[in-house]
Design a protein around this motif. Sequence first.
Motif, PDB file in Angstrom:
ATOM      1  N   LEU A   1      46.754  28.982  33.881  1.00  0.00           N
ATOM      2  CA  LEU A   1      46.534  27.871  34.810  1.00  0.00           C
ATOM      3  C   LEU A   1      47.689  27.653  35.793  1.00  0.00           C
ATOM      4  N   PHE A   2      48.740  28.443  35.696  1.00  0.00           N
ATOM      5  CA  PHE A   2      49.895  28.236  36.565  1.00  0.00           C
ATOM      6  C   PHE A   2      49.506  28.227  38.043  1.00  0.00           C
ATOM      7  N   LEU A   3      48.795  29.255  38.501  1.00  0.00           N
ATOM      8  CA  LEU A   3      48.425  29.321  39.922  1.00  0.00           C
ATOM      9  C   LEU A   3      47.532  28.156  40.333  1.00  0.00           C
ATOM     10  N   SER A   4      46.585  27.797  39.481  1.00  0.00           N
ATOM     11  CA  SER A   4      45.715  26.653  39.790  1.00  0.00           C
ATOM     12  C   SER A   4      46.536  25.379  39.932  1.00  0.00           C
ATOM     13  N   ASP A   5      47.486  25.193  39.019  1.00  0.00           N
ATOM     14  CA  ASP A   5      48.347  24.009  39.090  1.00  0.00           C
ATOM     15  C   ASP A   5      49.196  24.022  40.352  1.00  0.00           C
ATOM     16  N   LEU A   6      49.736  25.183  40.695  1.00  0.00           N
ATOM     17  CA  LEU A   6      50.585  25.299  41.884  1.00  0.00           C
ATOM     18  C   LEU A   6      49.785  25.030  43.157  1.00  0.00           C
ATOM     19  N   ILE A   7      48.647  25.653  43.277  1.00  0.00           N
ATOM     20  CA  ILE A   7      47.809  25.452  44.469  1.00  0.00           C
ATOM     21  C   ILE A   7      47.327  24.011  44.537  1.00  0.00           C
TER      22      ILE A   7
ATOM     23  N   PRO B   1      64.930  32.872  57.192  1.00  0.00           N
ATOM     24  CA  PRO B   1      64.605  31.669  57.961  1.00  0.00           C
ATOM     25  C   PRO B   1      63.118  31.296  57.961  1.00  0.00           C
ATOM     26  N   GLU B   2      62.291  32.217  57.506  1.00  0.00           N
ATOM     27  CA  GLU B   2      60.854  31.946  57.450  1.00  0.00           C
ATOM     28  C   GLU B   2      60.488  30.974  56.331  1.00  0.00           C
ATOM     29  N   PHE B   3      61.355  30.862  55.312  1.00  0.00           N
ATOM     30  CA  PHE B   3      61.074  30.043  54.140  1.00  0.00           C
ATOM     31  C   PHE B   3      62.204  29.056  53.898  1.00  0.00           C
ATOM     32  N   ASN B   4      61.864  27.943  53.251  1.00  0.00           N
ATOM     33  CA  ASN B   4      62.880  26.959  52.870  1.00  0.00           C
ATOM     34  C   ASN B   4      63.472  27.253  51.503  1.00  0.00           C
ATOM     35  N   TYR B   5      62.603  27.587  50.536  1.00  0.00           N
ATOM     36  CA  TYR B   5      63.041  27.759  49.159  1.00  0.00           C
ATOM     37  C   TYR B   5      62.365  28.971  48.525  1.00  0.00           C
ATOM     38  N   VAL B   6      63.042  29.538  47.562  1.00  0.00           N
ATOM     39  CA  VAL B   6      62.444  30.559  46.702  1.00  0.00           C
ATOM     40  C   VAL B   6      62.589  30.061  45.262  1.00  0.00           C
ATOM     41  N   ILE B   7      61.483  30.121  44.528  1.00  0.00           N
ATOM     42  CA  ILE B   7      61.460  29.666  43.137  1.00  0.00           C
ATOM     43  C   ILE B   7      60.809  30.766  42.303  1.00  0.00           C
ATOM     44  N   TYR B   8      61.391  31.011  41.135  1.00  0.00           N
ATOM     45  CA  TYR B   8      60.807  32.011  40.249  1.00  0.00           C
ATOM     46  C   TYR B   8      61.252  31.765  38.816  1.00  0.00           C
TER      47      TYR B   8
ATOM     48  N   LEU C   1      59.155  19.181  47.142  1.00  0.00           N
ATOM     49  CA  LEU C   1      59.779  20.214  46.320  1.00  0.00           C
ATOM     50  C   LEU C   1      59.777  19.791  44.851  1.00  0.00           C
ATOM     51  N   ASP C   2      60.008  18.518  44.585  1.00  0.00           N
ATOM     52  CA  ASP C   2      59.988  18.030  43.196  1.00  0.00           C
ATOM     53  C   ASP C   2      58.619  18.232  42.546  1.00  0.00           C
ATOM     54  N   ASN C   3      57.545  18.042  43.314  1.00  0.00           N
ATOM     55  CA  ASN C   3      56.203  18.282  42.781  1.00  0.00           C
ATOM     56  C   ASN C   3      56.016  19.759  42.410  1.00  0.00           C
ATOM     57  N   ILE C   4      56.509  20.619  43.269  1.00  0.00           N
ATOM     58  CA  ILE C   4      56.416  22.062  43.015  1.00  0.00           C
ATOM     59  C   ILE C   4      57.231  22.424  41.772  1.00  0.00           C
ATOM     60  N   MET C   5      58.448  21.883  41.707  1.00  0.00           N
ATOM     61  CA  MET C   5      59.324  22.177  40.574  1.00  0.00           C
ATOM     62  C   MET C   5      58.680  21.716  39.260  1.00  0.00           C
ATOM     63  N   SER C   6      57.999  20.594  39.282  1.00  0.00           N
ATOM     64  CA  SER C   6      57.378  20.102  38.046  1.00  0.00           C
ATOM     65  C   SER C   6      56.296  21.060  37.554  1.00  0.00           C
ATOM     66  N   VAL C   7      55.613  21.740  38.469  1.00  0.00           N
ATOM     67  CA  VAL C   7      54.625  22.742  38.056  1.00  0.00           C
ATOM     68  C   VAL C   7      55.337  23.895  37.352  1.00  0.00           C
ATOM     69  N   PHE C   8      56.412  24.377  37.934  1.00  0.00           N
ATOM     70  CA  PHE C   8      57.157  25.469  37.301  1.00  0.00           C
ATOM     71  C   PHE C   8      57.702  25.039  35.940  1.00  0.00           C
ATOM     72  N   TYR C   9      58.280  23.835  35.890  1.00  0.00           N
ATOM     73  CA  TYR C   9      58.854  23.352  34.634  1.00  0.00           C
ATOM     74  C   TYR C   9      57.809  23.151  33.539  1.00  0.00           C
ATOM     75  N   LYS C  10      56.571  22.947  33.931  1.00  0.00           N
ATOM     76  CA  LYS C  10      55.496  22.826  32.944  1.00  0.00           C
ATOM     77  C   LYS C  10      55.356  24.115  32.129  1.00  0.00           C
ATOM     78  N   TYR C  11      55.713  25.247  32.743  1.00  0.00           N
ATOM     79  CA  TYR C  11      55.543  26.545  32.101  1.00  0.00           C
ATOM     80  C   TYR C  11      56.842  27.134  31.550  1.00  0.00           C
ATOM     81  N   SER C  12      57.980  26.656  32.033  1.00  0.00           N
ATOM     82  CA  SER C  12      59.273  27.100  31.507  1.00  0.00           C
ATOM     83  C   SER C  12      60.378  26.222  32.088  1.00  0.00           C
TER      84      SER C  12
END
Length: 187
Positions: A108-114, A146-153, A124-135
């Motif tokens: 469900l990670f992608l569904s949650d992220l989208i 310059p095309e992106f603000n953040y990279v998360i993995y 960004l905090d909303n996005i981070m909470s999705v990642f933190y849900k999984y790890s």
Amino acid sequence: MEDKKIQGFLHLERNLEAMIYEGIVKIGYVKGEKQSIYYDYDLLVYLLNIEQEQENIKMDIMPRLREFQTFVLKNWGKIGIEIENHRYKFNLPGGTIDHIYEKNKDNLFLSDLIGALSVKDCTLDNIMSVFYKYSQDIVCEESKNPEFNYVIYFKDTNIDEFKYCFTFGEMGKYYHRLTPFDYERLD
């Protein structure tokens, strides 16, 4: 088969599954619908774990891709691979797409992220909470590109091997999901 070759086949198989499943999450699943996906030469060489003898000379990778077709035949059925406009086109029959959907539908990670990105005031905090849900073991940094603000993995690539590049701007919020190889090519 050699271990290195099998590792390459497994890597390509996981990547194909991930790319197809991302499309299913974004646009929906239709049972029995076939799909095609394109790869460039350099990404396939990376995924297949092929060491090139000479850096600037492209080798013929179609024999390895034919072996890959045999490798996935049992679970995926007969897939087609052809070269079209200097890219490699993978034609996946409906049964393969059905198999990929069934195998990944509980991820469900992608569904949650989208879903998080679709909220008007997503931060960004909303996005981070999705990642933190999984790890709890993730990396979030400002992008050097310059095309992106953040990279998360995720540090644990068994959870998800992709680097997610986010942009929050006038055109809205969006992400690009890149393999580590593609991410490195951006820099």
